[in-house]
Enzyme design. Structure first.
Site, PDB file in Angstrom:
ATOM      1  N   CYS A 139       0.866  -1.193   0.000  1.00 17.68           N
ATOM      2  CA  CYS A 139       0.000   0.000   0.000  1.00 17.68           C
ATOM      3  C   CYS A 139       0.896   1.235   0.000  1.00 17.68           C
ATOM      4  O   CYS A 139       2.041   1.156  -0.451  1.00 17.68           O
ATOM      5  CB  CYS A 139      -0.973  -0.021   1.182  1.00 17.68           C
ATOM      6  SG  CYS A 139      -0.180  -0.013   2.808  1.00 17.68           S
TER       7      CYS A 139
ATOM      8  N   ARG B  48      -3.315  -0.709   5.410  1.00 19.96           N
ATOM      9  CA  ARG B  48      -3.904  -1.779   4.609  1.00 19.96           C
ATOM     10  C   ARG B  48      -2.996  -2.990   4.407  1.00 19.96           C
ATOM     11  O   ARG B  48      -3.414  -4.130   4.639  1.00 19.96           O
ATOM     12  CB  ARG B  48      -4.328  -1.223   3.231  1.00 19.96           C
ATOM     13  CG  ARG B  48      -5.493  -0.252   3.315  1.00 19.96           C
ATOM     14  CD  ARG B  48      -5.629   0.554   2.034  1.00 19.96           C
ATOM     15  NE  ARG B  48      -4.506   1.465   1.848  1.00 19.96           N
ATOM     16  CZ  ARG B  48      -4.331   2.243   0.798  1.00 19.96           C
ATOM     17  NH1 ARG B  48      -5.204   2.205  -0.195  1.00 19.96           N
ATOM     18  NH2 ARG B  48      -3.306   3.073   0.725  1.00 19.96           N
TER      19      ARG B  48
ATOM     20  N   ASP C 288      -8.074   4.044   0.967  1.00 13.44           N
ATOM     21  CA  ASP C 288      -7.121   4.442   2.001  1.00 13.44           C
ATOM     22  C   ASP C 288      -7.910   4.882   3.241  1.00 13.44           C
ATOM     23  O   ASP C 288      -8.647   5.865   3.185  1.00 13.44           O
ATOM     24  CB  ASP C 288      -6.286   5.611   1.445  1.00 13.44           C
ATOM     25  CG  ASP C 288      -5.238   6.090   2.424  1.00 13.44           C
ATOM     26  OD1 ASP C 288      -5.309   5.728   3.613  1.00 13.44           O
ATOM     27  OD2 ASP C 288      -4.354   6.851   1.992  1.00 13.44           O
TER      28      ASP C 288
HETATM   29  P1  4NP Z   1      -1.759   2.726   4.145  1.00 13.82           P
HETATM   30  O1  4NP Z   1      -2.428   4.046   4.751  1.00 13.82           O
HETATM   31  O2  4NP Z   1      -1.202   3.107   2.801  1.00 13.82           O
HETATM   32  O3  4NP Z   1      -2.891   1.774   4.048  1.00 13.82           O
HETATM   33  O4  4NP Z   1      -0.691   2.289   5.124  1.00 13.82           O
HETATM   34  C1  4NP Z   1      -1.778   5.272   4.838  1.00 13.82           C
HETATM   35  C2  4NP Z   1      -0.898   5.517   5.869  1.00 13.82           C
HETATM   36  C3  4NP Z   1      -0.315   6.756   5.980  1.00 13.82           C
HETATM   37  C4  4NP Z   1      -0.587   7.751   5.060  1.00 13.82           C
HETATM   38  C5  4NP Z   1      -1.467   7.492   4.028  1.00 13.82           C
HETATM   39  C6  4NP Z   1      -2.053   6.256   3.912  1.00 13.82           C
HETATM   40  N1  4NP Z   1       0.008   9.020   5.195  1.00 13.82           N
HETATM   41  O5  4NP Z   1      -0.338   9.921   4.408  1.00 13.82           O
HETATM   42  O6  4NP Z   1       0.840   9.233   6.092  1.00 13.82           O
END
Ligand code: 4NP
Length: 153
Positions: free
Chosen positions: A8, A14, A124
């Site tokens: 991800c 995720r 997300d």
């Molecule tokens: P992930 O979620 O891609 O599912 O781990 C996110 C975690 C952090 C951020 C964005 C999405 N961020 O912008 O810091």
């Protein structure tokens, strides 16, 4: 032994869920596979999973408490057989790093395991509330059921 990488953006919401859920299913069915996860971004490298992901996992008897985030790297194309992107942006960012057709062919969109060809993204959940994490868990769980089924045959 098949090696699967879940990817991800941050590797804290995720893909740690996808890694933990698939590993759990694989262990339960006595299959042999390697499952790992990574993020296309490096903002959260070294951090544990987001507490909301860790909580929804535990609620479903999956433990991801030992997870530590890391960034996707070029070597991952050689170290894994299947690379599952959680959303279309992750998918495009991974493909951009691919150096050959063999690398490109390893990259799949996770939800196409459930609805082939629809190119749906696991949304997300980072900036939303806890409800988003329940939804994400359900989507990833369905996809991992399909992957485990395929590995079983
Ligand atoms: P992930 O979620 O891609 O599912 O781990 C996110 C975690 C952090 C951020 C964005 C999405 N961020 O912008 O810091």
């Amino acid at each position: 032994m098949i090696r699967i990488l879940m990817v991800c953006l941050g590797n804290i919401c995720r893909s740690p869920l996808a890694e933990g859920i698939l590993r759990d299913k694989i262990e339960k069915s006595g299959l042999n596979a390697i499952v790992d996860s990574a993020g296309t971004g490096n903002y959260h490298a070294g951090e544990p999973a987001d507490p909301r992901s860790a909580d929804v996992a535990l609620k479903n008897n999956v433990n991801i408490n030992s997870h530590r985030a890391r960034q996707f790297k070029q070597n991952d194309f050689d170290n894994y057989d299947l690379i599952y992107a959680m959303d279309t942006e992750n998918y495009n960012n991974i493909l951009r790093l691919a150096r050959n057709e063999n690398h490109k062919n390893k990259v799949k969109l996770l939800m196409n395991e459930v609805l082939p060809g629809e190119n749906l993204s696991v949304p997300d959940p980072y900036f939303g509330g806890r409800h988003g994490f329940d939804n994400v868990y359900r989507m990833i769980d369905q996809a991992c059921d399909k992957i485990a089924e395929k590995l079983n045959t």
